[in-house]
Motif scaffolding. Structure first.
Motif, PDB file in Angstrom:
ATOM      1  N   PRO A 115       0.821  -1.209   0.000  1.00 24.50           N
ATOM      2  CA  PRO A 115       0.000   0.000   0.000  1.00 24.50           C
ATOM      3  C   PRO A 115       0.860   1.265   0.000  1.00 24.50           C
ATOM      4  CG  PRO A 115      -0.827  -1.562   1.611  1.00 24.50           C
ATOM      5  CD  PRO A 115       0.480  -2.102   1.109  1.00 24.50           C
ATOM      6  N   GLU A 116       1.985   1.214   0.685  1.00 20.87           N
ATOM      7  CA  GLU A 116       2.885   2.363   0.753  1.00 20.87           C
ATOM      8  C   GLU A 116       3.461   2.696  -0.616  1.00 20.87           C
ATOM      9  OE1 GLU A 116       6.913   2.249   2.795  1.00 20.87           O
ATOM     10  OE2 GLU A 116       5.644   3.223   4.301  1.00 20.87           O
ATOM     11  N   GLU A 117       3.801   1.672  -1.390  1.00 17.95           N
ATOM     12  CA  GLU A 117       4.350   1.896  -2.733  1.00 17.95           C
ATOM     13  C   GLU A 117       3.297   2.537  -3.645  1.00 17.95           C
ATOM     14  OE1 GLU A 117       6.519  -0.584  -6.348  1.00 17.95           O
ATOM     15  OE2 GLU A 117       6.087  -1.608  -4.465  1.00 17.95           O
ATOM     16  N   LEU A 118       2.054   2.055  -3.563  1.00 18.48           N
ATOM     17  CA  LEU A 118       0.988   2.660  -4.360  1.00 18.48           C
ATOM     18  C   LEU A 118       0.782   4.110  -3.948  1.00 18.48           C
ATOM     19  CD1 LEU A 118      -1.254   2.665  -6.451  1.00 18.48           C
ATOM     20  CD2 LEU A 118      -2.765   1.655  -4.708  1.00 18.48           C
ATOM     21  N   ASP A 119       0.751   4.355  -2.659  1.00 18.97           N
ATOM     22  CA  ASP A 119       0.571   5.711  -2.153  1.00 18.97           C
ATOM     23  C   ASP A 119       1.665   6.635  -2.689  1.00 18.97           C
ATOM     24  OD1 ASP A 119      -1.306   7.065  -0.287  1.00 18.97           O
ATOM     25  OD2 ASP A 119       0.536   7.605   0.772  1.00 18.97           O
ATOM     26  N   PHE A 120       2.908   6.166  -2.669  1.00 12.79           N
ATOM     27  CA  PHE A 120       4.040   6.940  -3.177  1.00 12.79           C
ATOM     28  C   PHE A 120       3.846   7.273  -4.654  1.00 12.79           C
ATOM     29  CE2 PHE A 120       8.127   7.014  -5.401  1.00 12.79           C
ATOM     30  CZ  PHE A 120       8.744   8.076  -4.757  1.00 12.79           C
ATOM     31  N   GLU A 121       3.493   6.269  -5.462  1.00 14.66           N
ATOM     32  CA  GLU A 121       3.321   6.485  -6.902  1.00 14.66           C
ATOM     33  C   GLU A 121       2.180   7.462  -7.190  1.00 14.66           C
ATOM     34  OE1 GLU A 121       5.278   5.557  -9.337  1.00 14.66           O
ATOM     35  OE2 GLU A 121       6.591   4.394  -8.043  1.00 14.66           O
ATOM     36  N   LEU A 122       1.091   7.358  -6.441  1.00 20.79           N
ATOM     37  CA  LEU A 122      -0.033   8.282  -6.626  1.00 20.79           C
ATOM     38  C   LEU A 122       0.385   9.715  -6.289  1.00 20.79           C
ATOM     39  CD1 LEU A 122      -2.900   6.119  -5.106  1.00 20.79           C
ATOM     40  CD2 LEU A 122      -2.563   6.660  -7.530  1.00 20.79           C
ATOM     41  N   LYS A 123       1.139   9.879  -5.220  1.00 19.93           N
ATOM     42  CA  LYS A 123       1.584  11.225  -4.828  1.00 19.93           C
ATOM     43  C   LYS A 123       2.585  11.777  -5.835  1.00 19.93           C
ATOM     44  CE  LYS A 123       0.471  10.787   0.028  1.00 19.93           C
ATOM     45  NZ  LYS A 123       0.927  10.510   1.387  1.00 19.93           N
ATOM     46  N   GLN A 124       3.457  10.914  -6.382  1.00 23.22           N
ATOM     47  CA  GLN A 124       4.400  11.363  -7.416  1.00 23.22           C
ATOM     48  C   GLN A 124       3.639  11.846  -8.645  1.00 23.22           C
ATOM     49  OE1 GLN A 124       7.291  11.734  -5.602  1.00 23.22           O
ATOM     50  NE2 GLN A 124       8.331  11.059  -7.445  1.00 23.22           N
ATOM     51  N   GLN A 125       2.632  11.092  -9.075  1.00 23.87           N
ATOM     52  CA  GLN A 125       1.838  11.459 -10.241  1.00 23.87           C
ATOM     53  C   GLN A 125       1.100  12.783  -9.999  1.00 23.87           C
ATOM     54  OE1 GLN A 125       1.706  10.075 -13.280  1.00 23.87           O
ATOM     55  NE2 GLN A 125       0.212  11.567 -13.997  1.00 23.87           N
ATOM     56  N   ALA A 126       0.601  12.970  -8.803  1.00 23.57           N
ATOM     57  CA  ALA A 126      -0.147  14.204  -8.484  1.00 23.57           C
ATOM     58  C   ALA A 126       0.745  15.434  -8.563  1.00 23.57           C
ATOM     59  CB  ALA A 126      -0.769  14.075  -7.082  1.00 23.57           C
ATOM     60  N   ARG A 127       2.054  15.258  -8.354  1.00 23.80           N
ATOM     61  CA  ARG A 127       2.988  16.392  -8.426  1.00 23.80           C
ATOM     62  C   ARG A 127       3.283  16.806  -9.858  1.00 23.80           C
ATOM     63  NH1 ARG A 127       5.722  13.367  -4.117  1.00 23.80           N
ATOM     64  NH2 ARG A 127       5.200  14.389  -2.165  1.00 23.80           N
ATOM     65  N   LYS A 128       2.986  15.942 -10.828  1.00 30.39           N
ATOM     66  CA  LYS A 128       3.317  16.229 -12.227  1.00 30.39           C
ATOM     67  C   LYS A 128       2.408  17.282 -12.812  1.00 30.39           C
ATOM     68  CE  LYS A 128       5.415  11.812 -13.304  1.00 30.39           C
ATOM     69  NZ  LYS A 128       5.384  10.632 -14.122  1.00 30.39           N
TER      70      LYS A 128
END
Length: 128
Positions: A115-128
């Motif tokens: 779940p932490e990895e998914l959360d990280f990827e979602l937050k990275q995408q939101a910064r784009k």
């Protein structure tokens, strides 16, 4: 909420490999601000492997509903807001030692991540 997908779009997306479906899911979830699960009277649907148990997630209602067949025909697709996912689901799944099964296809193939990895990827995408 996004516009409904056409059957052609659904077929094209389902033809992607697990890694590309993961990238598609991350973009769609951030864009639409929601992630989809299946639920029944007992809560959310789980997938079990030899190594771990996980909650399958989908980027769009249409893909979640494709899974509501056979033993899961009573299940309903349910959207979880991205905010709720970040604030409650990520930590709840981690506390329960559950993985996330990313956008499994009809043969139950999908990336299994924390779940932490998914959360990280979602937050990275939101910064784009």
């Amino acid at each position: 909420m996004s516009a409904p997908l056409t059957q052609s779009q659904i077929d094209d997306i389902l033809a992607l490999d697990a890694e590309k479906r993961f990238k598609y899911l991350v973009k769609e979830v951030v864009s639409n601000r929601e992630i989809w699960i299946l639920t029944d009277e007992h809560g959310c649907v789980m997938l079990n492997t030899d190594e771990e148990d996980g909650v399958p997630v989908w980027p769009n209602k249409e893909f979640a509903e494709l899974w509501a067949t056979g033993e899961w025909e009573e299940c309903k697709a349910e959207a979880i807001s991205l905010n709720k996912w970040h604030s409650r689901w990520t930590y709840g799944l981690e506390d329960d030692e559950l993985a996330v099964v990313i956008f499994p296809d009809q043969s139950e193939e999908g990336l299994v991540i924390s779940p932490e990895e998914l959360d990280f990827e979602l937050k990275q995408q939101a910064r784009k």
